[in-house]
Scaffold this motif. Structure first.
Motif, PDB file in Angstrom:
ATOM      1  N   LEU A 164      -5.417  -6.749  45.200  1.00 38.90           N
ATOM      2  CA  LEU A 164      -4.447  -7.160  44.185  1.00 38.90           C
ATOM      3  C   LEU A 164      -3.577  -5.970  43.821  1.00 38.90           C
ATOM      4  N   ASN A 165      -2.273  -6.168  43.901  1.00 36.66           N
ATOM      5  CA  ASN A 165      -1.306  -5.120  43.529  1.00 36.66           C
ATOM      6  C   ASN A 165      -1.530  -3.814  44.296  1.00 36.66           C
ATOM      7  N   GLU A 194      -6.155 -20.713  44.652  1.00 39.47           N
ATOM      8  CA  GLU A 194      -4.868 -20.332  44.081  1.00 39.47           C
ATOM      9  C   GLU A 194      -5.073 -19.074  43.262  1.00 39.47           C
ATOM     10  N   VAL A 195      -4.138 -18.146  43.352  1.00 41.50           N
ATOM     11  CA  VAL A 195      -4.210 -16.905  42.588  1.00 41.50           C
ATOM     12  C   VAL A 195      -3.029 -16.865  41.628  1.00 41.50           C
ATOM     13  N   TRP A 196      -3.332 -16.681  40.356  1.00 36.83           N
ATOM     14  CA  TRP A 196      -2.313 -16.648  39.309  1.00 36.83           C
ATOM     15  C   TRP A 196      -2.389 -15.327  38.556  1.00 36.83           C
ATOM     16  N   GLU A 228       0.948 -16.529  47.639  1.00 38.95           N
ATOM     17  CA  GLU A 228       1.582 -16.150  48.907  1.00 38.95           C
ATOM     18  C   GLU A 228       2.578 -15.003  48.734  1.00 38.95           C
ATOM     19  N   THR A 229       2.344 -14.117  47.799  1.00 38.77           N
ATOM     20  CA  THR A 229       3.259 -13.011  47.545  1.00 38.77           C
ATOM     21  C   THR A 229       2.617 -11.693  47.954  1.00 38.77           C
ATOM     22  N   VAL A 251      -0.821 -10.149  46.516  1.00 34.21           N
ATOM     23  CA  VAL A 251      -2.147 -10.550  46.973  1.00 34.21           C
ATOM     24  C   VAL A 251      -2.243 -10.383  48.485  1.00 34.21           C
ATOM     25  N   LYS A 252      -3.162  -9.555  48.924  1.00 34.42           N
ATOM     26  CA  LYS A 252      -3.412  -9.355  50.350  1.00 34.42           C
ATOM     27  C   LYS A 252      -4.793  -9.877  50.677  1.00 34.42           C
ATOM     28  N   ASN A 253      -4.849 -10.870  51.577  1.00 30.00           N
ATOM     29  CA  ASN A 253      -6.140 -11.417  51.997  1.00 30.00           C
ATOM     30  C   ASN A 253      -6.787 -10.481  53.007  1.00 30.00           C
TER      31      ASN A 253
END
Length: 262
Positions: free
Chosen positions: A210-211, A238-240, A253-254, A257-259
């Motif tokens: 995250l970030n 979903e990530v908010w 999908e931004t 957030v890196k999977n």
């Protein structure tokens, strides 16, 4: 700033869930929040929620009993660092979540901590990593995944010591893989130390950055009611990103957030 991960729907880290070997984070500053408001659709007001802890210290919703009303099967889990809070929410299925700073300092040598807390398989893997930064990164990833797992169990570190199980990556051809995500899409599996080869297949995982500053792991029980779940191992999340009572933004999908594994 808060992060909310929710499974196809819908945001106190218990101080008795784990004894962390990391340096203690700075306390979160107090914030003034507006009074809870009734939902315009007649749904429950936030102030009507009450919480309790199970015998291992995991927070859960405590519902009042009313005739002709069945409480929703809400499941949640929360984790925090000095700068972020992450919360996972599902319906029906147990969930565990952990968030850690990528550059978080440890109070002891990495291998010393690994010998104390991790399984022999995990220690052996960390020893293969000669680069100190890579070893630090993999240690924190493993810790994050392991804590998400014991929190999903509802038992935490006190009820399920980290030495009792192994977290590893397994490729589709059943060969163990290490390091970065491979093209054959490895999955995260849990194996009992006292019975190698026996996998806890009822659990599935996701691991995010995250970030570009935090690792976040999610562990959730598989949905056995959904036949398609067995065919697709990836969690549908979903990530908010949310500022409570101010703004919510879906960042699934931004670049935020890196999977890593999903």
């Amino acid at each position: 700033m808060s992060w909310l991960l929710r499974r196809n729907m819908l945001p106190l880290h218990s101080n008795s869930l784990a004894r962390r070997p990391f340096a203690s984070p700075l306390p979160l500053p107090p914030a003034s929040l507006p009074s809870p408001r009734l939902d315009t659709d007649g749904r429950l007001s936030p102030k009507s929620f009450k919480f309790q802890k199970n015998r291992f210290g995991k927070p859960e919703v405590e519902w009042d009993k009313y005739d002709l009303w069945a409480p929703p099967p809400l499941q949640f889990n929360i984790s925090h660092t000095s700068t972020m809070i992450a919360c996972g929410v599902t319906l029906d299925l147990p969930i565990g979540i952990d968030i850690e700073e990528k550059q978080r300092k440890t109070s002891n040598n990495i291998l010393s901590l690994a010998h104390r807390y991790f399984s022999p398989v995990e220690v052996a893997y960390l020893k293969t990593l000669a680069d100190p930064e890579c070893r630090q990164s993999e240690f924190i990833r493993l810790w994050t995944l392991k804590e998400a797992y014991v929190k999903a169990l509802g038992r935490g570190f006190s009820g399920t010591p980290f030495k009792d199980f192994t977290i590893r990556l397994e490729a589709s051809n059943s060969k163990q893989v290490t390091g970065e995500l491979k093209s054959d899409a490895p999955s995260i599996v849990v194996e009992a130390v006292d019975d190698p080869g026996i996998l806890m297949n009822r659990w599935q995982f996701a691991l995010f950055e995250l970030n570009n500053s935090h690792y976040t792991a999610v562990c959730m029980e598989r949905d056995v009611k959904n036949p398609a779940d067995g065919e697709n191992n990836s969690l549908k999340l979903e990530v908010w990103r949310t500022l409570p009572f101010v703004e919510d933004e879906c960042v699934t999908e931004t670049d935020a957030v890196k999977n890593i594994i999903r």
